[in-house]
Design a protein around this motif. Structure first.
Motif, short mmCIF file in Angstrom:
data_model
loop_
_atom_site.label_atom_id
_atom_site.label_comp_id
_atom_site.label_asym_id
_atom_site.label_seq_id
_atom_site.Cartn_x
_atom_site.Cartn_y
_atom_site.Cartn_z
N LEU A 122 -20.07 41.24 -1.18
CA LEU A 122 -19.76 41.58 -2.54
C LEU A 122 -19.96 42.17 -3.98
CD1 LEU A 122 -16.75 39.91 -2.20
CD2 LEU A 122 -17.37 38.11 -2.95
N LYS A 123 -20.72 41.44 -4.23
CA LYS A 123 -21.53 42.19 -5.55
C LYS A 123 -21.30 42.76 -5.47
CE LYS A 123 -24.35 38.34 -6.92
NZ LYS A 123 -26.11 37.72 -7.02
N LYS A 124 -21.61 43.96 -4.39
CA LYS A 124 -21.72 46.05 -4.64
C LYS A 124 -19.55 46.42 -4.57
CE LYS A 124 -22.69 48.61 -0.87
NZ LYS A 124 -24.06 48.16 0.26
N TRP A 125 -19.04 45.48 -3.71
CA TRP A 125 -18.07 46.72 -3.86
C TRP A 125 -16.97 45.74 -4.86
CZ3 TRP A 125 -18.17 50.37 -0.81
CH2 TRP A 125 -18.32 50.93 0.40
N LEU A 126 -16.80 44.70 -5.56
CA LEU A 126 -16.22 44.24 -6.63
C LEU A 126 -15.81 45.19 -7.42
CD1 LEU A 126 -16.30 40.61 -7.29
CD2 LEU A 126 -13.94 41.83 -6.09
N GLU A 127 -16.71 46.15 -7.80
CA GLU A 127 -17.03 47.09 -9.58
C GLU A 127 -15.63 47.79 -8.72
OE1 GLU A 127 -17.21 45.90 -12.67
OE2 GLU A 127 -18.24 44.62 -11.69
N PRO A 128 -15.74 48.45 -7.72
CA PRO A 128 -14.71 49.65 -7.40
C PRO A 128 -13.83 49.33 -7.27
CG PRO A 128 -17.10 49.52 -5.58
CD PRO A 128 -16.72 49.20 -6.61
N LEU A 129 -13.44 48.23 -5.74
CA LEU A 129 -12.18 46.71 -5.96
C LEU A 129 -11.15 47.01 -7.21
CD1 LEU A 129 -12.76 44.67 -3.03
CD2 LEU A 129 -10.87 45.95 -3.22
N LYS A 130 -12.42 46.25 -8.01
CA LYS A 130 -11.97 45.54 -10.37
C LYS A 130 -10.78 47.41 -10.17
CE LYS A 130 -14.79 43.62 -11.59
NZ LYS A 130 -15.76 42.63 -12.49
N ALA A 131 -11.69 48.25 -10.16
CA ALA A 131 -11.09 49.82 -10.35
C ALA A 131 -9.95 50.17 -9.57
CB ALA A 131 -12.50 50.80 -10.74
N GLU A 132 -9.82 49.98 -8.56
CA GLU A 132 -8.80 50.84 -7.94
C GLU A 132 -7.77 49.48 -7.76
OE1 GLU A 132 -9.94 52.22 -4.49
OE2 GLU A 132 -12.78 52.36 -4.80
N SER A 133 -7.37 48.13 -7.77
CA SER A 133 -6.58 47.30 -7.41
C SER A 133 -6.09 46.44 -8.75
CB SER A 133 -7.70 46.48 -6.76
OG SER A 133 -8.45 47.01 -5.37
N ASP A 134 -5.22 46.04 -8.03
CA ASP A 134 -4.13 45.21 -9.39
C ASP A 134 -4.63 43.56 -9.20
OD1 ASP A 134 -2.60 47.00 -11.24
OD2 ASP A 134 -1.86 47.27 -9.54
N ILE A 135 -4.92 43.63 -8.04
CA ILE A 135 -5.05 42.00 -7.41
C ILE A 135 -6.14 42.34 -6.19
CG2 ILE A 135 -3.56 40.99 -5.51
CD1 ILE A 135 -1.15 41.07 -6.15
N ILE A 136 -6.91 41.65 -5.94
CA ILE A 136 -8.20 41.40 -5.10
C ILE A 136 -8.08 39.98 -4.57
CG2 ILE A 136 -10.23 40.95 -5.22
CD1 ILE A 136 -10.59 42.87 -7.59
N ILE A 137 -8.02 40.64 -2.82
CA ILE A 137 -8.13 39.68 -2.16
C ILE A 137 -9.31 39.61 -0.70
CG2 ILE A 137 -6.61 38.99 0.37
CD1 ILE A 137 -3.74 39.81 -1.16
N LEU A 138 -9.67 38.33 -0.22
CA LEU A 138 -11.04 37.93 0.59
C LEU A 138 -10.48 37.68 1.63
CD1 LEU A 138 -14.19 38.16 1.01
CD2 LEU A 138 -14.62 36.30 -0.14
N LEU A 139 -10.86 38.56 2.91
CA LEU A 139 -10.83 37.70 4.54
C LEU A 139 -11.50 37.40 4.42
CD1 LEU A 139 -8.78 40.92 6.00
CD2 LEU A 139 -8.11 38.70 4.37
N SER A 140 -11.87 35.71 4.35
CA SER A 140 -13.51 35.21 4.81
C SER A 140 -14.16 34.93 5.92
CB SER A 140 -13.99 34.62 3.48
OG SER A 140 -14.74 33.59 4.36
#
Length: 450
Positions: free
Chosen positions: A159-177
């Motif tokens: 999660l830590k690894k992918w959150l940065e690219p996700l934040k850069a590319e997204s307005d909303i972040i959703i986790l399927l856990s």
């Protein structure tokens, strides 16, 4: 202002009896939102399949994927029922005809790359250009995945690894856990950038969702008893202005057209595909929760022979019914539906004695068990192979138990997950035999005997 509608299911476990209603409900909702020109997303959070159901067992889960396709799911993540209850090739081909994305950041091939059918995350765009980034994570059963030829990594690190690219590319972040409620709550506290966490694995349901800080948690229980719906309102600046969660009780949804027919059809389709003969019995094999029978002794012996150990034990409650006459693969599924694997532990004689004495505790036999892969009700008495009790004396292979000696004990894996024999088993190394379930061992034994 735009409203984004997200529907979610989790831990359906092949309870297809609820599916016709859910399917019709989702189709109606889809149509409603389309008429209003609103965006709809549909996610499943894992354990959609479960091999107790003949339709799932016969199609190796692919029949379930057709159901998700028909309902136009956007994406899914996997649970342990997909991940560690299918042999490598069956999981590797499970989604080959999926019309949706499989989002899973912490499952790899042993050579480090993602399987071809997996993306760690994906960014979806709404009609108004809002970017919705979705990432999936599954429970960290590293040892079991490893035995099947996969590599599952620690979810929080991924999660830590992918959150940065996700934040850069997204307005909303959703986790399927597929991690469980406690994990979801800690993630929400530690990663406030995640807007919504859809949860599963621990079969919890959150009637109106639950806020941890500003993160909304949603979860829809188990077995398709509920369908979840989260509505996000987003302003021109692509900021969420409100989040609302609701659960629909499947029992209260309108009956589906031909509901019972569909339910029966899934069942009979699976049953017909499993109608392969295993053996013909000369005399019936009976079961009894509280008495040793020839049948329970046979399963215990089969387990010891398969695992090639000094001794074995099973609980009688694993056999849910008798076998007679012509036995088919379907019959074995019906009487032994559990996704339980053989396991071996090495114990000193003293440790083995502690386990065996505890297994004789009468209260255990009537204990009702939920989870751990057990699909029966009560545990039943323990039935042994190459172990006998004579008053206070314990014999293994007909010899007095030696406290100093090492013994190998075969047993169902459910007893090694920390809920039983706590003084001894949690601290021991376990050898799990995958992908075979106990019914596979039973089939092997019956065919050898005939």
């Amino acid at each position: 202002m735009e409203n984004i509608h997200i529907y979610h299911t989790n831990d359906v476990h092949s309870h297809i009896e609820n599916w016709p209603r859910i399917k019709q409900f989702l189709a109606d909702k889809h149509e409603d939102h389309q008429q209003k020109d609103e965006d709809v997303f549909l996610f499943d959070i894992g354990d959609f399949i479960d091999r107790w159901h003949p339709f799932t067992e016969a199609t190796k889960g692919k029949g379930n994927i057709d159901l998700l396709n028909e309902s136009q799911y956007t994406a899914v993540t996997i649970g342990n029922n997909e991940g560690v209850n299918l042999p490598y090739d069956d999981l590797n081909t499970l989604y080959e005809h999926a019309h949706f994305d499989v989002l899973l950041a912490n499952l790899y091939q042993p050579n480090e790359g993602y399987p071809t059918w997996v993306k760690p995350y994906k960014v979806y765009q709404t009609k108004k250009g809002t970017r919705v980034g979705v990432i999936g994570l599954t429970a960290h059963f590293a040892h079991l995945y490893g035995l099947l030829g996969w590599k599952v990594t620690e979810p929080i690190n991924e999660l830590k690894k992918w959150l940065e690219p996700l934040k850069a590319e997204s307005d909303i972040i959703i986790l399927l856990s597929h991690l469980g409620l406690n994990e979801d709550e800690s993630i929400a506290a530690e990663f406030p950038d995640i807007d919504v966490i859809f949860g599963s694995h621990t079969h919890h349901f959150l009637e109106k969702g639950k806020f941890v800080g500003n993160t909304l948690l949603g979860a829809a229980g188990k077995y398709g008893q509920f369908v979840g719906h989260i509505t996000l309102s987003v302003n021109e600046q692509k900021t969420i202005t409100s989040k609302e969660a609701i659960l629909y009780d499947t029992k209260e949804l309108p009956m589906a057209h031909n509901e019972q027919e569909l339910i029966d059809e899934y069942f009979s389709k699976g049953k017909a595909l499993l109608n392969q003969k295993v053996t013909t019995l000369k005399t019936p094999l009976k079961t009894d929760l509280f008495k040793e029978t020839e049948f329970s002794r046979m399963l215990s012996r089969a387990l010891r022979e398969w695992c090639q150990t000094d001794c074995a034990m099973i609980n009688a409650g694993l056999l849910l019914g008798p076998l007679e006459d012509d036995v088919t693969v379907y019959d074995l599924l019906k009487i032994c539906p559990h996704p339980i694997n053989p396991c071996v532990v090495e114990l000193t004689g003293l440790e083995l004695e502690k386990v065996l004495r505890e297994s004789k505790n009468e209260a255990l036999a009537t204990r009702e068990i939920k989870g751990l892969g057990f699909r029966g009700t009560q545990l039943g008495i323990f039935v042994y192979d190459q172990i006998s009790f004579h008053d206070e004396i314990l014999l293994v292979n007909g010899m007095h138990l030696d406290h100093e000696r090492k013994y190998s004990l075969a047993l169902p894996d459910m007893f090694t997950f920390g809920h039983f024999f706590k003084e001894v088993l949690p601290h021991k190394e376990k050898k799990y035999f995958l992908p075979e379930f106990l019914r596979d061992i039973l089939k092997w034994k019956l065919q050898r005997q005939s």
